[in-house]
Write a protein that holds these residues in place. Structure first.
Motif, PDB file in Angstrom:
ATOM      1  N   SER A 130       0.845  -1.209   0.000  1.00 54.68           N
ATOM      2  CA  SER A 130       0.000   0.000   0.000  1.00 54.68           C
ATOM      3  C   SER A 130       0.874   1.252   0.000  1.00 54.68           C
ATOM      4  CB  SER A 130      -0.945  -0.005   1.197  1.00 54.68           C
ATOM      5  OG  SER A 130      -0.222   0.083   2.419  1.00 54.68           O
ATOM      6  N   ILE A 131       2.078   1.151   0.599  1.00 54.42           N
ATOM      7  CA  ILE A 131       3.039   2.272   0.538  1.00 54.42           C
ATOM      8  C   ILE A 131       3.564   2.418  -0.878  1.00 54.42           C
ATOM      9  CG2 ILE A 131       5.276   3.118   1.351  1.00 54.42           C
ATOM     10  CD1 ILE A 131       4.759   1.580   3.971  1.00 54.42           C
ATOM     11  N   VAL A 132       3.921   1.284  -1.493  1.00 54.53           N
ATOM     12  CA  VAL A 132       4.434   1.299  -2.871  1.00 54.53           C
ATOM     13  C   VAL A 132       3.383   1.844  -3.837  1.00 54.53           C
ATOM     14  CG1 VAL A 132       5.311  -0.147  -4.753  1.00 54.53           C
ATOM     15  CG2 VAL A 132       5.977  -0.629  -2.396  1.00 54.53           C
ATOM     16  N   ALA A 133       2.106   1.611  -3.528  1.00 54.26           N
ATOM     17  CA  ALA A 133       1.011   2.083  -4.382  1.00 54.26           C
ATOM     18  C   ALA A 133       0.626   3.533  -4.095  1.00 54.26           C
ATOM     19  CB  ALA A 133      -0.212   1.191  -4.212  1.00 54.26           C
ATOM     20  N   LEU A 169       5.389  -6.600  17.996  1.00 54.52           N
ATOM     21  CA  LEU A 169       4.899  -6.519  16.617  1.00 54.52           C
ATOM     22  C   LEU A 169       4.035  -5.282  16.400  1.00 54.52           C
ATOM     23  CD1 LEU A 169       3.996 -10.237  15.872  1.00 54.52           C
ATOM     24  CD2 LEU A 169       5.744  -8.881  14.730  1.00 54.52           C
ATOM     25  N   GLU A 170       3.270  -4.921  17.414  1.00 59.14           N
ATOM     26  CA  GLU A 170       2.425  -3.719  17.293  1.00 59.14           C
ATOM     27  C   GLU A 170       3.282  -2.480  17.051  1.00 59.14           C
ATOM     28  OE1 GLU A 170      -0.500  -4.508  17.088  1.00 59.14           O
ATOM     29  OE2 GLU A 170      -0.592  -6.373  18.186  1.00 59.14           O
ATOM     30  N   VAL A 171       4.427  -2.429  17.769  1.00 60.48           N
ATOM     31  CA  VAL A 171       5.348  -1.304  17.590  1.00 60.48           C
ATOM     32  C   VAL A 171       5.883  -1.283  16.166  1.00 60.48           C
ATOM     33  CG1 VAL A 171       7.548  -0.297  18.316  1.00 60.48           C
ATOM     34  CG2 VAL A 171       5.987  -1.242  20.023  1.00 60.48           C
ATOM     35  N   LEU A 172       6.201  -2.457  15.630  1.00 61.22           N
ATOM     36  CA  LEU A 172       6.690  -2.543  14.250  1.00 61.22           C
ATOM     37  C   LEU A 172       5.628  -2.081  13.261  1.00 61.22           C
ATOM     38  CD1 LEU A 172       8.670  -5.932  14.177  1.00 61.22           C
ATOM     39  CD2 LEU A 172       9.568  -3.612  14.346  1.00 61.22           C
ATOM     40  N   PHE A 173       4.386  -2.527  13.484  1.00 65.40           N
ATOM     41  CA  PHE A 173       3.283  -2.090  12.622  1.00 65.40           C
ATOM     42  C   PHE A 173       3.132  -0.573  12.674  1.00 65.40           C
ATOM     43  CE2 PHE A 173       1.321  -6.472  12.990  1.00 65.40           C
ATOM     44  CZ  PHE A 173       1.403  -6.752  11.642  1.00 65.40           C
ATOM     45  N   LEU A 174       3.214  -0.031  13.879  1.00 64.71           N
ATOM     46  CA  LEU A 174       3.044   1.414  14.054  1.00 64.71           C
ATOM     47  C   LEU A 174       4.160   2.190  13.363  1.00 64.71           C
ATOM     48  CD1 LEU A 174       1.230   3.513  15.442  1.00 64.71           C
ATOM     49  CD2 LEU A 174       2.727   3.372  17.439  1.00 64.71           C
ATOM     50  N   LEU A 175       5.397   1.735  13.553  1.00 64.15           N
ATOM     51  CA  LEU A 175       6.537   2.407  12.911  1.00 64.15           C
ATOM     52  C   LEU A 175       6.446   2.319  11.389  1.00 64.15           C
ATOM     53  CD1 LEU A 175       9.519   1.306  15.192  1.00 64.15           C
ATOM     54  CD2 LEU A 175       8.453   3.564  15.062  1.00 64.15           C
ATOM     55  N   LEU A 176       6.054   1.135  10.888  1.00 64.17           N
ATOM     56  CA  LEU A 176       5.911   0.960   9.442  1.00 64.17           C
ATOM     57  C   LEU A 176       4.833   1.891   8.892  1.00 64.17           C
ATOM     58  CD1 LEU A 176       6.668  -0.594   6.865  1.00 64.17           C
ATOM     59  CD2 LEU A 176       4.941  -2.297   7.481  1.00 64.17           C
ATOM     60  N   GLY A 177       3.736   2.015   9.649  1.00 63.48           N
ATOM     61  CA  GLY A 177       2.648   2.897   9.211  1.00 63.48           C
ATOM     62  C   GLY A 177       3.063   4.352   9.172  1.00 63.48           C
ATOM     63  N   ILE A 178       3.746   4.802  10.239  1.00 62.27           N
ATOM     64  CA  ILE A 178       4.187   6.210  10.303  1.00 62.27           C
ATOM     65  C   ILE A 178       5.196   6.507   9.198  1.00 62.27           C
ATOM     66  CG2 ILE A 178       5.431   7.898  11.698  1.00 62.27           C
ATOM     67  CD1 ILE A 178       4.242   6.520  14.174  1.00 62.27           C
ATOM     68  N   MET A 179       6.166   5.609   9.044  1.00 62.12           N
ATOM     69  CA  MET A 179       7.192   5.796   8.011  1.00 62.12           C
ATOM     70  C   MET A 179       6.560   5.784   6.616  1.00 62.12           C
ATOM     71  SD  MET A 179      10.479   3.398   7.116  1.00 62.12           S
ATOM     72  CE  MET A 179       9.409   2.103   6.481  1.00 62.12           C
ATOM     73  N   GLY A 180       5.671   4.814   6.382  1.00 68.50           N
ATOM     74  CA  GLY A 180       5.023   4.706   5.072  1.00 68.50           C
ATOM     75  C   GLY A 180       4.175   5.914   4.748  1.00 68.50           C
ATOM     76  N   TYR A 181       3.413   6.384   5.737  1.00 67.10           N
ATOM     77  CA  TYR A 181       2.556   7.556   5.527  1.00 67.10           C
ATOM     78  C   TYR A 181       3.383   8.784   5.157  1.00 67.10           C
ATOM     79  CZ  TYR A 181      -1.291  10.836   6.291  1.00 67.10           C
ATOM     80  OH  TYR A 181      -2.256  11.795   6.119  1.00 67.10           O
ATOM     81  N   SER A 182       4.489   8.991   5.902  1.00 65.72           N
ATOM     82  CA  SER A 182       5.326  10.168   5.619  1.00 65.72           C
ATOM     83  C   SER A 182       6.008  10.051   4.253  1.00 65.72           C
ATOM     84  CB  SER A 182       6.382  10.324   6.718  1.00 65.72           C
ATOM     85  OG  SER A 182       7.247   9.199   6.747  1.00 65.72           O
ATOM     86  N   MET A 183       6.398   8.840   3.857  1.00 66.47           N
ATOM     87  CA  MET A 183       7.019   8.645   2.543  1.00 66.47           C
ATOM     88  C   MET A 183       6.042   8.952   1.415  1.00 66.47           C
ATOM     89  SD  MET A 183       9.234   5.146   3.145  1.00 66.47           S
ATOM     90  CE  MET A 183       9.558   4.961   1.398  1.00 66.47           C
ATOM     91  N   VAL A 184       4.814   8.467   1.559  1.00 65.70           N
ATOM     92  CA  VAL A 184       3.799   8.720   0.526  1.00 65.70           C
ATOM     93  C   VAL A 184       3.462  10.208   0.464  1.00 65.70           C
ATOM     94  CG1 VAL A 184       1.449   8.225  -0.229  1.00 65.70           C
ATOM     95  CG2 VAL A 184       2.859   6.393   0.728  1.00 65.70           C
TER      96      VAL A 184
END
Length: 332
Positions: A130-133, A169-184
Motif C-alpha cells: 500500500s506504501i508502494v502504491a 509486533l504492534e510497535v513494528l506495525f506502528l513504525l511501518l505505518g508512520i514511516m510509510g505515511y510520511s514517505m507517501v
C-alpha cells in the motif's frame, strides 16, 4: 521471455496516465498474481490436512480476486478502487484465518504455531505494498486493522509470552505505518512541485513563443563552436519568422558593434556633432521617422541635416546615403 515481460509492462503502463496510477496498476497486477498463486498452493495444503473450512474460504478468495481484474479490464474500473479491493479482501481473509487458528491453536503443536506466525508476513506485505502504491490513507487503515487483529488473537490465546511478542509486533506495525505515511506524503508533495515546475515551463515557452527544442538549439549555438553541418541542423529547428529575426538581430548587433568601435568624428571630420549623430543612426538602419523620434527633431530638421551630410561627402542626386557612408567607413 524478456520481450514478452517488457511488452506486458508497457501495455500495463499505457492504460494509465499519471505516474502514481502506473505504479498502482503494477502493484495491483503483481499482488493479484502473487495472491492467486499463494491461495492455490495454500488451498491444496489445508485441504490435504483436512481443514475444510479454510479450504472453502481460500477457494472463495481465489475466485473473488478475479472480480477486480474483470472490472478493471472490461468496465474501466479506476485502478485505485481495484487496489483498495484487493488490499481489503486480503486483509479480511488473513484476519479470518488468524482468528480461526487462534481459536483452534494447540500449544503443543508446533505446526499450528508456525502456521499462525506465518500470517504476519502477508500482513506486513499488505502494508508495504500500500506504501508502494502511494495510498497513504490505506497505509493507516491497514496498520490499524493489523494492530487490532494481532492483539485480539493474542488475547484469545491467553498466553503472556505471545502477548509480549505481539506488543513488539504492534510497535513494528506502528513504525511501518508512520514511516510509510510520511514517505507517501513526501512523494505527493514532490509530484505537486514537479507538476508546478512543468506548468511554469510550459507557460514560459508559450509566453516567449518558443519550443523546447528551439531553446536547446539556441543554447547549443551559443555555448560552443559548431562544426560541419551542425549549425544547419540546429538552425532548421527554427520556424521562418524566428530565423529571420535571429539573423536580423545578429546583423544589427554586429553593425552597431562596428559603428561603436571607431570614432565617427575622426573618420568624418567635416561633419558637425548633430550630423554625426544622424550618421550613426543611419548606419544602424534607422528610418527617417525613427531618427526624428529618437533625436526629438522635426522631419524638416532631419531632412536638412541629411542634405548637409550628402553635400559634405560629395554625393550626387540619386546616390544612396546609407550605402555611401558604409563604403566610406568600410563597414560590411
Amino acid at each position: 521471455m524478456n520481450n514478452i515481460w517488457n511488452k506486458l509492462l508497457t501495455t500495463l503502463d499505457n492504460r494509465e496516465k499519471s505516474i502514481f496510477d502506473k505504479q498502482r496498476l503494477r502493484v495491483f497486477f503483481f499482488y493479484t498474481l502473487l495472491m492467486e498463486i499463494a491461495t492455490f498452493i495454500g488451498g491444496i495444503r489445508v485441504l490435504l490436512q483436512g481443514q475444510n473450512c479454510i479450504a472453502v474460504l481460500l477457494a472463495f478468495y481465489f475466485v473473488f480476486l478475479l472480480i477486480p481484474v474483470l472490472l478493471y479490464t472490461s468496465c474501466n474500473w479506476p485502478v485505485r478502487k481495484a487496489v483498495h479491493f484487493i488490499m481489503f479482501a486480503s486483509q479480511a481473509v488473513i484476519s479470518i484465518q488468524m482468528i480461526y487458528l487462534a481459536i483452534q491453536v494447540k500449544w503443543d503443536d508446533v505446526h499450528y504455531m508456525l502456521t499462525y506466525s506465518g500470517y504476519y508476513i502477508p500482513l506486513f506485505l499488505n502494508i508495504t505494498l500500500s506504501i508502494v502504491a502511494f495510498e497513504k490513507r490505506l497505509v493507516g487503515i491497514l496498520c490499524f486493522l493489523s494492530i487490532v487483529l494481532t492483539m485480539s488473537c493474542a488475547f484469545i490465546m491467553k498466553d503472556d509470552m505471545l502477548l509480549s511478542g505481539t506488543c513488539f509486533l504492534e510497535v513494528l506495525f506502528l513504525l511501518l505505518g508512520i514511516m510509510g505515511y510520511s514517505m507517501v506524503e513526501h512523494s505527493y508533495r514532490q509530484e505537486e512541485e514537479n507538476r508546478k515546475l512543468h506548468e511554469n515551463e510550459e507557460h514560459l515557452f508559450a509566453l516567449f513563443k518558443i519550443k523546447e527544442e528551439q531553446l536547446k538549439a539556441y543554447m547549443e549555438m551559443s555555448q560552443k563552436e559548431l562544426k560541419d553541418n551542425e549549425p544547419l541542423l540546429l538552425f532548421d529547428k527554427f520556424d521562418h519568422e524566428t530565423k529571420k529575426n535571429l539573423v536580423n538581430n545578429v546583423q544589427r548587433y554586429l553593425l552597431e558593434k562596428q559603428v561603436r568601435e571607431f570614432s565617427l568624428a575622426d573618420r568624418l571630420p567635416d561633419l558637425s556633432s548633430s550630423e554625426i549623430e544622424v550618421v550613426r543612426l543611419i548606419l544602424l538602419g534607422k528610418k527617417q521617422g525613427e531618427i526624428c523620434r529618437l533625436l526629438g527633431k522635426s522631419t524638416s530638421n532631419v531632412t536638412s541635416t541629411r542634405a548637409h551630410i550628402r553635400k559634405k561627402i560629395g554625393l550626387k542626386v540619386g546616390d544612396d546615403l546609407e550605402s555611401a557612408l558604409k563604403n566610406i567607413l568600410q563597414i560590411d
